[in-house]
Scaffold this motif. Sequence first.
Motif, mmCIF file in Angstrom:
data_model
loop_
_atom_site.group_PDB
_atom_site.id
_atom_site.type_symbol
_atom_site.label_atom_id
_atom_site.label_comp_id
_atom_site.label_asym_id
_atom_site.label_seq_id
_atom_site.Cartn_x
_atom_site.Cartn_y
_atom_site.Cartn_z
ATOM 1 N N SER A 259 4.608 0.912 4.347
ATOM 2 C CA SER A 259 4.022 2.150 4.873
ATOM 3 C C SER A 259 2.896 2.656 3.984
ATOM 4 O O SER A 259 2.158 3.563 4.362
ATOM 5 C CB SER A 259 5.109 3.219 5.059
ATOM 6 O OG SER A 259 5.652 3.558 3.810
ATOM 7 N N GLY A 260 2.769 2.065 2.777
ATOM 8 C CA GLY A 260 1.677 2.496 1.905
ATOM 9 C C GLY A 260 0.307 2.142 2.471
ATOM 10 O O GLY A 260 -0.672 2.845 2.243
ATOM 11 N N GLY A 261 0.255 1.052 3.228
ATOM 12 C CA GLY A 261 -1.025 0.662 3.821
ATOM 13 C C GLY A 261 -2.052 0.291 2.775
ATOM 14 O O GLY A 261 -1.717 -0.096 1.653
ATOM 15 N N LEU A 262 -3.304 0.440 3.118
ATOM 16 C CA LEU A 262 -4.380 0.005 2.228
ATOM 17 C C LEU A 262 -4.546 0.944 1.037
ATOM 18 O O LEU A 262 -4.614 0.524 -0.103
ATOM 19 C CB LEU A 262 -5.686 -0.080 3.019
ATOM 20 C CG LEU A 262 -6.900 -0.576 2.241
ATOM 21 C CD1 LEU A 262 -6.698 -2.017 1.792
ATOM 22 C CD2 LEU A 262 -8.158 -0.448 3.084
ATOM 23 N N LYS A 265 -0.254 6.660 0.376
ATOM 24 C CA LYS A 265 -0.106 8.015 0.929
ATOM 25 C C LYS A 265 -0.583 9.076 -0.053
ATOM 26 O O LYS A 265 -0.560 10.262 0.249
ATOM 27 C CB LYS A 265 1.355 8.267 1.285
ATOM 28 C CG LYS A 265 1.866 7.323 2.367
ATOM 29 C CD LYS A 265 3.345 7.516 2.616
ATOM 30 C CE LYS A 265 3.852 6.446 3.579
ATOM 31 N NZ LYS A 265 5.313 6.388 3.612
ATOM 32 N N THR A 271 6.571 9.514 1.298
ATOM 33 C CA THR A 271 7.772 10.123 1.876
ATOM 34 C C THR A 271 9.023 9.382 1.452
ATOM 35 O O THR A 271 10.051 9.967 1.150
ATOM 36 C CB THR A 271 7.690 10.144 3.406
ATOM 37 O OG1 THR A 271 7.444 8.811 3.860
ATOM 38 C CG2 THR A 271 6.576 11.031 3.881
ATOM 39 N N GLN A 272 8.959 8.071 1.433
ATOM 40 C CA GLN A 272 10.126 7.277 1.045
ATOM 41 C C GLN A 272 10.520 7.615 -0.391
ATOM 42 O O GLN A 272 11.676 7.798 -0.701
ATOM 43 C CB GLN A 272 9.791 5.788 1.118
ATOM 44 C CG GLN A 272 9.646 5.251 2.499
ATOM 45 C CD GLN A 272 10.978 5.069 3.160
ATOM 46 O OE1 GLN A 272 11.368 5.864 4.005
ATOM 47 N NE2 GLN A 272 11.704 4.040 2.785
ATOM 48 N N ALA A 291 3.413 1.028 -4.652
ATOM 49 C CA ALA A 291 2.909 0.496 -3.393
ATOM 50 C C ALA A 291 2.814 1.570 -2.321
ATOM 51 O O ALA A 291 1.891 1.571 -1.509
ATOM 52 C CB ALA A 291 3.809 -0.641 -2.918
ATOM 53 N N GLU A 292 3.770 2.487 -2.300
ATOM 54 C CA GLU A 292 3.745 3.498 -1.244
ATOM 55 C C GLU A 292 2.665 4.550 -1.505
ATOM 56 O O GLU A 292 1.926 4.933 -0.607
ATOM 57 C CB GLU A 292 5.108 4.189 -1.110
ATOM 58 C CG GLU A 292 5.117 5.124 0.110
ATOM 59 C CD GLU A 292 6.380 5.953 0.249
ATOM 60 O OE1 GLU A 292 7.097 6.107 -0.753
ATOM 61 O OE2 GLU A 292 6.618 6.451 1.356
ATOM 62 N N GLY A 295 -0.814 2.396 -2.385
ATOM 63 C CA GLY A 295 -1.226 1.427 -1.369
ATOM 64 C C GLY A 295 -1.483 0.026 -1.894
ATOM 65 O O GLY A 295 -1.096 -0.327 -3.009
#
Lengths: 395, 683
Positions: A259-262, A265, A271-272, A291-292, A295
């Motif tokens: 969910s971190g994407g490129l 967040k 959020t996690q 990573a979250e 990214g």
Amino acid sequence: MDVSVQVGTGSAGGLSFARSGLVRRLAQLPWGLVLFIVAIALIGTGMLHSVTHDNAAEADLPLKHLARFAVAFAVMIVLALVPLRYWMRLALPVYVMTVLLLVAVEFFGEMRGGAQRWLAIGPVNVQPSEFMKLALVLVLARYYHTALPKAGGRYLLHVPALALMLLPAALIFKQPDFGTTLALLASGGAIIFVAGLPWRVIALTGLIGATSVPVVYNYVLAEYQRERVDTFVEQIAGQSTDALGDGYQIEQAKIAVGSGGLRGKGYLKGTQSQLDYIPEQHTDFILTVVAEELGFFGASGLLLLWATIIGWGLYIAWRCQQLFGRLAAAGAVAMLGFYVVFNVGMVLGLLPVVGVPMPLVSYGGTAMLTVMAGFGVVLAADIHRKAPSSAHGWF
Amino acid sequence: MAKRPEEKQAVDHGRRLAIAAGAGGLVWTGLIGRFAQLQLAKGRDYQDLAEENRVRLDLAPPERGEIIDRFGKPLASHRQAGRVTLVREQVGDVRATLRQIAKLIDLPPARQERIAREAVRQAPFVETLVARELTYEDFARMKLHAVELPGVAVEMGRTRSYPSGRDFAHMLGYVAKASQRDLVRLISAVVRDRLDPQQRQWLDAQGFDGSLHPAVIERRLPEDSEIRTSWRETRQRLNRLYQHPDMRIGRSGIERVCDSWLTGTPGSRRVVTNAAGRIINELDSSDLSPQSGRDVVISVDSRLQKAAIERFGKESGAAVVLDAETGDILALVSTPAFDPNSFVNGISQADYDELRGNDRSPLYHKAFDGIYPPGSTFKMVVATAALEAGVIDPDERVYCPGHYRFGNRTWHCWKRGGHGAMNMHEAIKQSCDTYFYEVSKRTGVEKIAEVSHRFGFGDSWALGMTGGAEGVVPDDAWKRQALGEPWYEGETLNYGIGQGYLTATPLQLALMTARIATEGRFVEPNLLVVGPAIEGEPHPAPQFEREILQRMKEAMFAVTSEWGGTARRAGELGVAGARMAGKTGTAQVRRISAEERASGVIANEDLERRLRDHALFVGYAPAEDPKYAVSVIVEHGGSGSRAAAPVARDIMAEALRLDSRRAPYVQRMAGRSAGAAPAKGAP
């Protein structure tokens, strides 16, 4: 040739090591590498802050982490300055003592979290398996340093090395501590490889290893280890049945990472991470926060940082002119690489959850000390790379 | 220039180091690739998952509707019982907490261990059941000490209960904790409803069943498709709902077929929670009050059902009582039965094995699923077919010497000495087999089969419960298909006495009787008075010649009332002077060899139970103005006149005494849910 003689006389001069030598050697340290190491520790501190800042009971963990790093850093510098011949002298006694301690753990050790790893010596609790990581690297390098020039390329040369590696590995596996066992096999294996284990033997070992997997699974692994492997295989096979059950941690970790994407967040905004979905996030699973919140950029950046450090370490091993230093550095770097690869692999659901921390980033004192001591060995091998191989006897 | 050994080695080591570095580089590339796969390629999916993680549906389970009989007596309702649950995340040390609880209520260490293991397997915020069905004392004690046990909840839970126990077991079925199979079935049904026909066809073609976990099925659905989104949403909602300790799903019988009608709608709201399940804020403040399920009213009179079961005693068998005009099922007995209450909280393997191993098949719904050769109760069908075909005059006499020769084989009449010259009336009354061998031979298999279908054989009805056997109405086409052989004329003879390939359910036999009794009225069986609309194929209204059926009725009256009738003692019911007309049947379950015939057929009493004949009886009453039709089968009971007819008579007498069709149905059409939704959860 004359350079090495010069340095040799310098270091052989005993007391002259004290003052002017110290400054000179400090200057010789590969400060770029040291800078990268500090950078990773700082990243770790920042990530720990993200995990712990909303929990009063844990809010001081980042500071503790930093303090521990400072201590470990000092240890690293001190170890870096120790000339290689001292390392060589220490290798065998330290190894023997650590093996004895491991045996002692077997009989007098304290159970913690289902494993017998701790030994109380007076007021101090020690974990001999942690010492062993370094001791093994040193003793193997020491062994080859003396044995290799004499024996040339004979196969039998490697038998004692294997024995030196497998004895503590077996003891630690029995504790049981799967992660450390693998770490020993990785760093020891790396040294034996670099020392020149013939390809034929490597191929044969691989073959035997592959065929013995079912035997190990059925007869060697304990129930909980088997469960972990099962969970892992189910994950890989895409048959993980219960996202609320055994696979929960890995599933949540993957969600956090993915969910971190490129770009992530944003720091403190995962959020996690912020809602505590991932167990052990301040230790083994800290990479999920990176990573979250940061990214793909953050995660691959951290990996590249590690790649640089490890590459640098290998370069140091390569340019070290002394066999002991070269092999010890290679072993220490391999151990480091093993930590990073296993931690990342575990978090990304590629490897079973064996409880391997991300060095310098995960919270935890013992592992940090081991890693920094390992860096100490690498740095020592660099500073003293031109030192002649003085010891040809065993002590 | 001789190289020192060390230098030679150094070159080698350098290469090895380079190889190691190369291997490391590959691994690194792999790891970064994996990051790219998770974060870039699948990033969107995982963002959705993270969102779902954070946003949780908070569900309040609805109260399940009741199943009541025609007069409002609850057959499936629920009772309140104390229950203890814990949430792992909140209790800290699960094992220590369980030990604490064990000091208050009975909780053996083995159970503690099992609960602890289950708790660890689940997500930390999910409640784990510790104990249910607490006694009042235990409940009070736990309630008192609950404050000292954070994370432990002591509350009243609802448990489905079947107050009549075994009496309605097969009809009602039972509920159970939803299994993976149940969830897949439920999710599929919901998702199917939302799809267009083409997508529906695609989904059906995939053949997903309960052997795959719903989450695994989800991964096999096309990515980014409507089906997948719908599946995921439904799966998460239902998963969460059925985790609630009160939630049960209909596993069989009415409970299963009418499940969605009975279940109702859960109350729901979306909340943001942390991993521990603590609610951090509410996204939409929709009402949490659930919509209770609706009641199902069935046409059965529980008093008659109970009386009929008691009449069977220890015998195994089935009985059906129909309202002869409307087809309302008044009693549907299958005995022995099981106690559905024992299934609600999961039956033990030992108990289940015992039920399954029982040679009287308590799990089997004999009245609805059981198929038996109808024996002589089928003779009215053959006679009707013969008269319609015009192959015999009802007054024509066929001589019965006790056997019948056809080709080079001999068929036997049940009466060894023979009945003498028989016309149709006498042949039905005395159940002469020889007469029917001759008549069926003249009529032919196709005509008999056609008439059988009109009486309801070979057919099933969607009545709102699981099961429903069709039985077999054999004919040439059937035999070629099923056995790959043509029909032999000799087999038509067996057909004539209701044996051979022909099978029927007790419900079909009662229906046949009702159609005869009402002289061809379009009677169809009916169970649900109030309930969901049940999809089923419509059956065409059969046409009969009234005079023929009147003739059958006269013969059936003679069976129970004239001198020489096979069930002469079953006619008198002792209720307001009413008499029952009927027909006996004895269905052979073994083959009698020629040698045995020669040495004398072994009497039923001397046979092992499982080889004894089935005893059957069908009847209606009052004979002159039929209101009720009954069919009875006593498995391995021996002869129909001795074993089945008395049972049928007593059941019919009770039916007339209760005369349930006179009273109107209970007025609970809309169920209790309309006005009286519990205010639970409302602010």
